[in-house]
Design a protein around this motif. Structure first.
Motif, PDB file in Angstrom:
ATOM      1  N   VAL A   1       8.204 -35.792   1.260  1.00  0.00           N
ATOM      2  CA  VAL A   1       7.676 -35.160   2.506  1.00  0.00           C
ATOM      3  C   VAL A   1       8.221 -36.185   4.032  1.00  0.00           C
ATOM      4  N   LEU A   2       8.765 -37.600   3.209  1.00  0.00           N
ATOM      5  CA  LEU A   2       8.989 -38.548   4.792  1.00  0.00           C
ATOM      6  C   LEU A   2      10.624 -37.916   4.287  1.00  0.00           C
ATOM      7  N   PHE A   3      10.937 -36.409   3.907  1.00  0.00           N
ATOM      8  CA  PHE A   3      13.141 -36.229   3.815  1.00  0.00           C
ATOM      9  C   PHE A   3      12.774 -35.313   3.655  1.00  0.00           C
ATOM     10  N   GLN A   4      12.389 -34.373   5.289  1.00  0.00           N
ATOM     11  CA  GLN A   4      12.566 -32.595   5.173  1.00  0.00           C
ATOM     12  C   GLN A   4      13.355 -32.560   6.484  1.00  0.00           C
ATOM     13  N   SER A   5      14.252 -31.825   6.168  1.00  0.00           N
ATOM     14  CA  SER A   5      15.804 -31.579   7.108  1.00  0.00           C
ATOM     15  C   SER A   5      14.702 -31.256   8.845  1.00  0.00           C
ATOM     16  N   SER A   6      15.226 -31.108   9.150  1.00  0.00           N
ATOM     17  CA  SER A   6      15.073 -30.392  10.788  1.00  0.00           C
ATOM     18  C   SER A   6      13.041 -30.664  11.172  1.00  0.00           C
ATOM     19  N   VAL A   7      12.748 -31.681  10.002  1.00  0.00           N
ATOM     20  CA  VAL A   7      11.152 -31.893  10.453  1.00  0.00           C
ATOM     21  C   VAL A   7      11.366 -33.975  10.834  1.00  0.00           C
ATOM     22  N   ASN A   8      11.796 -34.532   9.828  1.00  0.00           N
ATOM     23  CA  ASN A   8      12.604 -35.976  10.475  1.00  0.00           C
ATOM     24  C   ASN A   8      13.756 -36.221   9.362  1.00  0.00           C
ATOM     25  N   ILE A   9      14.676 -36.137   9.614  1.00  0.00           N
ATOM     26  CA  ILE A   9      16.100 -36.249   9.030  1.00  0.00           C
ATOM     27  C   ILE A   9      16.594 -35.515  10.195  1.00  0.00           C
ATOM     28  N   LYS A  10      17.515 -36.782  10.639  1.00  0.00           N
ATOM     29  CA  LYS A  10      18.094 -36.532  11.780  1.00  0.00           C
ATOM     30  C   LYS A  10      17.970 -35.443  12.685  1.00  0.00           C
ATOM     31  N   VAL A  11      16.813 -35.686  13.466  1.00  0.00           N
ATOM     32  CA  VAL A  11      16.014 -34.724  14.682  1.00  0.00           C
ATOM     33  C   VAL A  11      16.854 -35.171  15.720  1.00  0.00           C
ATOM     34  N   ARG A  12      17.216 -34.841  17.010  1.00  0.00           N
ATOM     35  CA  ARG A  12      16.892 -34.964  18.300  1.00  0.00           C
ATOM     36  C   ARG A  12      15.254 -35.590  18.833  1.00  0.00           C
ATOM     37  N   ILE A  13      15.775 -36.678  19.472  1.00  0.00           N
ATOM     38  CA  ILE A  13      14.395 -36.631  20.307  1.00  0.00           C
ATOM     39  C   ILE A  13      14.085 -36.390  21.623  1.00  0.00           C
ATOM     40  N   ARG A  14      13.173 -35.804  22.395  1.00  0.00           N
ATOM     41  CA  ARG A  14      13.735 -35.060  23.520  1.00  0.00           C
ATOM     42  C   ARG A  14      13.246 -36.611  24.930  1.00  0.00           C
ATOM     43  N   ALA A  15      14.283 -36.281  25.878  1.00  0.00           N
ATOM     44  CA  ALA A  15      13.768 -37.201  27.512  1.00  0.00           C
ATOM     45  C   ALA A  15      12.557 -36.357  27.722  1.00  0.00           C
ATOM     46  N   SER A  16      11.591 -37.359  28.423  1.00  0.00           N
ATOM     47  CA  SER A  16      10.870 -36.803  28.997  1.00  0.00           C
ATOM     48  C   SER A  16      11.056 -36.908  30.919  1.00  0.00           C
ATOM     49  N   GLY A  17      12.660 -37.065  31.162  1.00  0.00           N
ATOM     50  CA  GLY A  17      12.823 -36.623  32.352  1.00  0.00           C
ATOM     51  C   GLY A  17      13.724 -36.248  31.910  1.00  0.00           C
ATOM     52  N   SER A  18      15.038 -36.656  33.227  1.00  0.00           N
ATOM     53  CA  SER A  18      16.302 -35.456  33.025  1.00  0.00           C
ATOM     54  C   SER A  18      16.842 -37.010  32.453  1.00  0.00           C
ATOM     55  N   ASP A  19      17.521 -35.890  31.254  1.00  0.00           N
ATOM     56  CA  ASP A  19      18.885 -36.506  30.248  1.00  0.00           C
ATOM     57  C   ASP A  19      20.158 -37.112  30.743  1.00  0.00           C
ATOM     58  N   ARG A  20      20.327 -37.071  31.746  1.00  0.00           N
ATOM     59  CA  ARG A  20      21.132 -36.819  32.342  1.00  0.00           C
ATOM     60  C   ARG A  20      21.304 -37.525  33.514  1.00  0.00           C
ATOM     61  N   VAL A  21      22.822 -37.924  34.098  1.00  0.00           N
ATOM     62  CA  VAL A  21      23.280 -38.957  34.763  1.00  0.00           C
ATOM     63  C   VAL A  21      24.525 -38.583  35.248  1.00  0.00           C
ATOM     64  N   ASN A  22      24.933 -38.520  36.702  1.00  0.00           N
ATOM     65  CA  ASN A  22      26.099 -38.140  37.314  1.00  0.00           C
ATOM     66  C   ASN A  22      26.837 -39.940  37.577  1.00  0.00           C
ATOM     67  N   VAL A  23      27.595 -40.556  36.527  1.00  0.00           N
ATOM     68  CA  VAL A  23      28.219 -41.665  37.531  1.00  0.00           C
ATOM     69  C   VAL A  23      29.528 -41.664  38.257  1.00  0.00           C
ATOM     70  N   GLN A  24      29.454 -42.498  39.681  1.00  0.00           N
ATOM     71  CA  GLN A  24      30.634 -42.574  40.554  1.00  0.00           C
ATOM     72  C   GLN A  24      31.675 -43.142  39.799  1.00  0.00           C
ATOM     73  N   SER A  25      33.059 -43.809  40.854  1.00  0.00           N
ATOM     74  CA  SER A  25      33.896 -44.156  40.471  1.00  0.00           C
ATOM     75  C   SER A  25      33.439 -46.143  40.760  1.00  0.00           C
ATOM     76  N   GLU A  26      33.867 -46.893  39.707  1.00  0.00           N
ATOM     77  CA  GLU A  26      33.717 -48.111  40.268  1.00  0.00           C
ATOM     78  C   GLU A  26      33.790 -49.077  41.640  1.00  0.00           C
ATOM     79  N   LYS A  27      33.017 -49.851  41.860  1.00  0.00           N
ATOM     80  CA  LYS A  27      33.187 -50.601  42.987  1.00  0.00           C
ATOM     81  C   LYS A  27      33.947 -51.661  42.796  1.00  0.00           C
ATOM     82  N   LYS A  28      34.773 -52.150  43.631  1.00  0.00           N
ATOM     83  CA  LYS A  28      35.571 -53.228  43.642  1.00  0.00           C
ATOM     84  C   LYS A  28      34.465 -54.699  43.736  1.00  0.00           C
ATOM     85  N   ASP A  29      33.808 -54.038  44.801  1.00  0.00           N
ATOM     86  CA  ASP A  29      33.272 -54.918  45.424  1.00  0.00           C
ATOM     87  C   ASP A  29      31.755 -55.731  44.849  1.00  0.00           C
TER      88      ASP A  29
END
Length: 587
Positions: free
Chosen positions: A303-331
């Protein structure tokens, strides 16, 4: 009255027995003459018409199958696996092996008296990750690091209190065709950190995947140590009209029947087959994969090896799973003020994808070889040797198909097995592929064509026009890691000898890659096995004058599903990496 019947009966019986004795003697003489003729003319018989002899082969084989139960022998580490695996090591080798085994040590779940139930194991649907800082509001810049905290829970929703789960993490942007691998840190208390470098400007999405629970990893570790026979092999033997197929492996229980010792005389790499009953060990014709052992798990473990149950299943985010990356600051001051907290771990991946192309980090300037003429120009006057498993063969097939000037020379080799050779006589290009020695899970390999990579390297002249590619990993996943360490030690020694006598030789090492997993494949080729071997490989070749193609990161960072043989778009990026080494960009 005188009767003659009794006398006549006696005479008649005597006559019959006399004739029977005479015929029996004749039959016996004919049988003896036949046996003598057989042994005296065995080589003549071998040259008889194959169609005529095939009936004898089939009869002999079916008779042997009926009398002998066909099945793989069971090998157990604590029973007979294997005296020769404990070959005497030098102090330096023993110290290195100890270091390598320590480097891949994996946290084990706590020992329990009662068998564990599925409800107590890691459940990806109840688990979650949070991008830090949890409240949000941070300004993300190129050059920063992003961290996500992963909290693992069991199937009852209760927090896990120990580590050992096998997690993968990547940061990607479908809009930009971008992706990079994250580093997962196990805090040993049921929480994990996934740390990512921010390398592009624009949207980025965090993805965390549970490959196996810690409890499943413990089962995989047990199988690796106790059941190295999970994949078994066979060889076909033939002499005249006699033929037999016997089981083979890196080791065999010698108490079951006599064995043939095919240990390589140069490297000492072991290989054994059970000896045929009526033939010698020198009558071996080929090598092939025999099959996979079944029923390896208990009901509790399955039972420890079940497709879609516990083999390569994604873990959800508690909030947003996205960020927006801005350009690098030189200072510098602005950069320091934008960091929410101190970063104790600095992640340096080998590269990342942007707009579908791989950009290597660490000094290599990637070139794009988008047309065959560019590849032909780069390989002009060069010889490329590819050694290893089917992932090396995949590179041969890509080049052979993409470059029309390369013409494959028919060596009458079995499909998907080799050896293979392609030639471009106009541009003096030679491309060769050969599989590595056993264990190799190919269908059928002629015994004489099964050669160890170390021996092949020792036979190369090398030089500035020679490129050597090595990919050896996938077929060692069912054995204790010491087996792989020994094989890599022999290959490394041969590489060093090659570079000593021909310093201009370019040697490229291909890492392991991720693949699709289901309950069955997990027991033989899990990514956890591959990760352990890949860690050993990198450590053993670190600091040497060799180059790496990081197939692990190139498959993990890409958006396409994992596959043992990566799709063409990923292979194209791998080939670009090799050719960028062969023909570096002139600055």
């Amino acid at each position: 009255m005188v009767t003659l019947e009794p006398e006549y009966g006696r005479q008649k019986g005597s006559f019959v027995w006399t004739n029977l004795s005479k015929y029996a003697l004749i039959f016996l003489m004919l049988a003896l003459l036949g046996i003598i003729y057989l042994f005296c003319n065995i080589h003549t018989l071998e040259k008889l018409n194959c169609q005529t002899m095939s009936t004898l082969y089939q009869f002999q084989s079916s008779l042997h199958s009926a009398l002998t139960p066909y099945g793989p022998p069971l090998l157990y580490h604590n029973q007979s696996y294997c005296v020769h695996l404990a070959q005497e090591l030098s102090p330096e080798e023993a110290q290195e092996e100890h270091f390598l085994l320590d480097s891949i040590a994996w946290p084990e779940p706590p020992t329990r008296n009662m068998p564990i139930s599925l409800r107590q194991t890691s459940d990806p649907t109840h688990s979650q990750f949070t991008i830090l800082p949890a409240g949000g509001g941070r300004e993300w810049r190129v050059g920063d690091q992003l961290e996500a905290l992963v909290n693992m829970h069991d199937f009852k929703g209760r927090p896990k209190r120990h580590g050992g789960d096998f997690l993968l993490a990547r940061l990607h942007s479908p809009e930009l065709g971008a992706g990079v691998v994250g580093q997962v840190l196990d805090h040993r208390n049921g929480t994990y950190s996934a740390v990512f470098p921010l390398l592009w400007e624009g949207p980025a999405r965090v993805e965390v995947t549970l490959v196996h629970s810690s409890e499943a990893v413990a089962v995989l570790r047990r199988l690796r140590e106790e059941r190295p026979d999970r994949v078994f092999f066979k060889s076909f033997f033939r002499s005249g009209f006699l033929s037999e197929t016997t089981m083979c492996n890196l080791c065999l229980p010698a108490n079951q029947q006599p064995v043939c010792n095919y240990t390589d005389l140069h490297t000492g790499e072991p290989w054994y087959c059970y000896k045929p009953k009526l033939m010698g060990c020198d009558t071996r014709i080929n090598h092939a994969k025999g099959g996979y052992q079944k029923h390896l798990l208990t009901n509790k473990e399955a039972v420890l090896f079940q497709s879609s149950v516990n083999i390569k299943v994604r873990i959800r985010a508690s909030g947003s799973d996205r960020v927006n990356v801005q350009s690098e600051k030189k200072d510098k001051e602005d950069m320091e003020s934008s960091t929410a907290r101190a970063e104790s771990v600095r992640v340096i991946p080998s590269g990342y994808y942007f707009q579908g192309s791989w950009y290597a980090l660490g000094g290599l300037v990637m070139r794009q070889f988008n047309d065959s003429s560019a590849i032909t120009q780069c390989l002009n006057g060069k010889v490329m040797y590819l050694y290893g498993d089917s992932t090396a063969r995949q590179w041969f097939e890509y080049l052979n198909a993409f470059v029309p000037e390369l013409k494959e020379f028919n060596l009458h080799s079995p499909k998907n097995v080799g050896p293979f050779m392609s030639v471009d006589s106009t541009h003096n290009i030679l491309l060769r592929y050969r599989c590595h020695g056993p264990p190799i899970r190919f269908t059928t390999v002629i015994a004489s064509e099964m050669r160890y990579v170390a021996n092949e390297l020792d036979g190369l002249a090398g030089g500035a026009d020679t490129v050597v590619v090595i990919s050896v990993w996938a077929h060692f996943s069912t054995y204790p890691v010491e087996v792989y360490i020994r094989r890599m030690r022999h290959i490394r020694r041969a590489v060093l000898h090659l570079l000593d006598r021909a310093p201009g030789t370019l040697v490229v090492i291909r890492s392991a890659n991720l693949q699709a997993l289901d309950p069955e494949v997990s027991l033989y080729n899990s990514d956890w096995f591959s990760l352990q071997l890949d860690t050993v490989l990198r450590a053993m070749f670190q600091g040497l004058d060799v180059l790496f193609v990081d197939a692990w990161e190139m498959t993990l960072a890409h958006h396409l599903p994992h596959a043992l043989h990566p799709p063409p778009v990923i292979v194209k990026n791998m080939i670009d990496a090799i050719l960028s080494y062969v023909c570096p960009e002139k600055r």
